[in-house]
Design a protein around this motif. Structure first.
Motif, PDB file in Angstrom:
ATOM      1  N   VAL A   1     -24.601 -52.622  27.076  1.00 24.78           N
ATOM      2  CA  VAL A   1     -24.642 -52.364  25.639  1.00 24.78           C
ATOM      3  C   VAL A   1     -25.499 -51.132  25.414  1.00 24.78           C
ATOM      4  O   VAL A   1     -26.641 -51.064  25.875  1.00 24.78           O
ATOM      5  N   TYR A   2     -24.932 -50.167  24.719  1.00 26.92           N
ATOM      6  CA  TYR A   2     -25.687 -49.005  24.277  1.00 26.92           C
ATOM      7  C   TYR A   2     -26.123 -49.315  22.853  1.00 26.92           C
ATOM      8  O   TYR A   2     -25.296 -49.623  21.994  1.00 26.92           O
TER       9      TYR A   2
ATOM     10  N   ILE B   1     -21.659 -61.364  23.409  1.00 26.10           N
ATOM     11  CA  ILE B   1     -22.661 -60.364  23.802  1.00 26.10           C
ATOM     12  C   ILE B   1     -23.426 -59.888  22.571  1.00 26.10           C
ATOM     13  O   ILE B   1     -24.654 -59.760  22.604  1.00 26.10           O
ATOM     14  N   GLY B   2     -22.719 -59.654  21.486  1.00 26.30           N
ATOM     15  CA  GLY B   2     -23.379 -59.227  20.253  1.00 26.30           C
ATOM     16  C   GLY B   2     -24.404 -60.237  19.775  1.00 26.30           C
ATOM     17  O   GLY B   2     -25.516 -59.874  19.366  1.00 26.30           O
ATOM     18  N   ARG B   3     -24.060 -61.514  19.836  1.00 28.61           N
ATOM     19  CA  ARG B   3     -25.003 -62.553  19.422  1.00 28.61           C
ATOM     20  C   ARG B   3     -26.208 -62.614  20.372  1.00 28.61           C
ATOM     21  O   ARG B   3     -27.340 -62.842  19.940  1.00 28.61           O
ATOM     22  N   THR B   4     -25.985 -62.389  21.662  1.00 27.59           N
ATOM     23  CA  THR B   4     -27.076 -62.375  22.633  1.00 27.59           C
ATOM     24  C   THR B   4     -28.046 -61.237  22.326  1.00 27.59           C
ATOM     25  O   THR B   4     -29.264 -61.442  22.288  1.00 27.59           O
ATOM     26  N   ILE B   5     -27.509 -60.054  22.079  1.00 27.41           N
ATOM     27  CA  ILE B   5     -28.351 -58.889  21.762  1.00 27.41           C
ATOM     28  C   ILE B   5     -29.098 -59.134  20.458  1.00 27.41           C
ATOM     29  O   ILE B   5     -30.302 -58.872  20.355  1.00 27.41           O
ATOM     30  N   ASP B   6     -28.395 -59.626  19.441  1.00 24.57           N
ATOM     31  CA  ASP B   6     -29.035 -59.904  18.144  1.00 24.57           C
ATOM     32  C   ASP B   6     -30.180 -60.903  18.292  1.00 24.57           C
ATOM     33  O   ASP B   6     -31.250 -60.717  17.712  1.00 24.57           O
TER      34      ASP B   6
ATOM     35  N   MET C   1     -36.502 -53.405  13.287  1.00 23.71           N
ATOM     36  CA  MET C   1     -35.507 -52.574  13.959  1.00 23.71           C
ATOM     37  C   MET C   1     -34.280 -52.447  13.067  1.00 23.71           C
ATOM     38  O   MET C   1     -33.772 -53.451  12.578  1.00 23.71           O
ATOM     39  N   THR C   2     -33.840 -51.214  12.904  1.00 24.83           N
ATOM     40  CA  THR C   2     -32.647 -50.937  12.114  1.00 24.83           C
ATOM     41  C   THR C   2     -31.615 -50.298  13.037  1.00 24.83           C
ATOM     42  O   THR C   2     -31.826 -49.180  13.531  1.00 24.83           O
TER      43      THR C   2
ATOM     44  N   GLU D   1     -33.980 -59.954  17.382  1.00 21.35           N
ATOM     45  CA  GLU D   1     -34.602 -60.715  16.291  1.00 21.35           C
ATOM     46  C   GLU D   1     -35.914 -61.356  16.725  1.00 21.35           C
ATOM     47  O   GLU D   1     -36.804 -61.555  15.904  1.00 21.35           O
ATOM     48  N   ASN D   2     -36.042 -61.652  17.998  1.00 24.11           N
ATOM     49  CA  ASN D   2     -37.263 -62.287  18.475  1.00 24.11           C
ATOM     50  C   ASN D   2     -38.290 -61.292  18.989  1.00 24.11           C
ATOM     51  O   ASN D   2     -39.446 -61.659  19.195  1.00 24.11           O
ATOM     52  N   VAL D   3     -37.894 -60.055  19.173  1.00 27.58           N
ATOM     53  CA  VAL D   3     -38.871 -58.994  19.444  1.00 27.58           C
ATOM     54  C   VAL D   3     -39.443 -58.513  18.113  1.00 27.58           C
ATOM     55  O   VAL D   3     -40.639 -58.264  17.998  1.00 27.58           O
TER      56      VAL D   3
END
Length: 159
Positions: free
Chosen positions: A117-118, A31-36, A101-102, A40-42
């Motif tokens: 995911v929050y 899930i973390g890799r999916t969110i990242d 994004m940070t 990263e592409n936005v």
């Protein structure tokens, strides 16, 4: 004696690698890799080696066919197809020269084949040289696992 030493050495080397590979495959890591990958592409810079097609392919790997969006401007409040999301992101990338994004905080809750995911993040956006804005956003990202974890919804609010 040398056989035992060799086997012991092999075991010492293999165990950390096996542990890492096992941990990498946990749902939280997937899930973390999916969110990242999504974030990263936005994110973008006007001068980039990534093509529009590369961004679309990367987003297609993590988005469900339909995504439910809810939030304050500039996040639309409607259900959109993946292609409509591509159009919105292309428009955003065309209108802005920078988006960084940070991450401030992230937490993941998983129930069966669904996850939430929050994600709290500082977002710096620039449109040209002298027009920048930094805002803090709270995102709630819904995911569902069929073959892979896919983003099915995003809710966003500005702090």
């Amino acid at each position: 004696m040398t056989k035992r030493f060799f086997l012991l050495l092999l075991l010492i080397l293999v165990m950390p690698i096996g542990g890492y590979l096992w941990y990498r495959q946990t749902p939280e890591q997937q899930i973390g890799r999916t969110i990242d990958q999504f974030l990263e592409n936005v994110e973008h810079r006007k001068i980039s080696i990534r093509s529009q097609d590369d961004v679309h392919k990367a987003l297609a790997e993590v988005l469900a066919p339909k995504i439910n969006l809810q939030g304050k401007f500039p996040i639309p409040t409607e259900e959109m197809t993946m292609e409509e999301i591509f159009e919105k992101i292309d428009l955003f990338h065309g209108m802005t020269s920078l988006c960084e994004m940070t991450e401030i905080e992230r937490s993941i809750q998983i129930v069966g084949s669904k996850a939430q995911v929050y994600h709290s993040t500082d977002i710096l956006v620039a449109a040209g040289k002298n027009n920048q804005d930094e805002q803090t956003w709270d995102l709630i990202i819904d995911l569902e696992k069929k073959e892979d974890w896919r983003i099915t919804g995003i809710r966003g609010s500005k702090q």
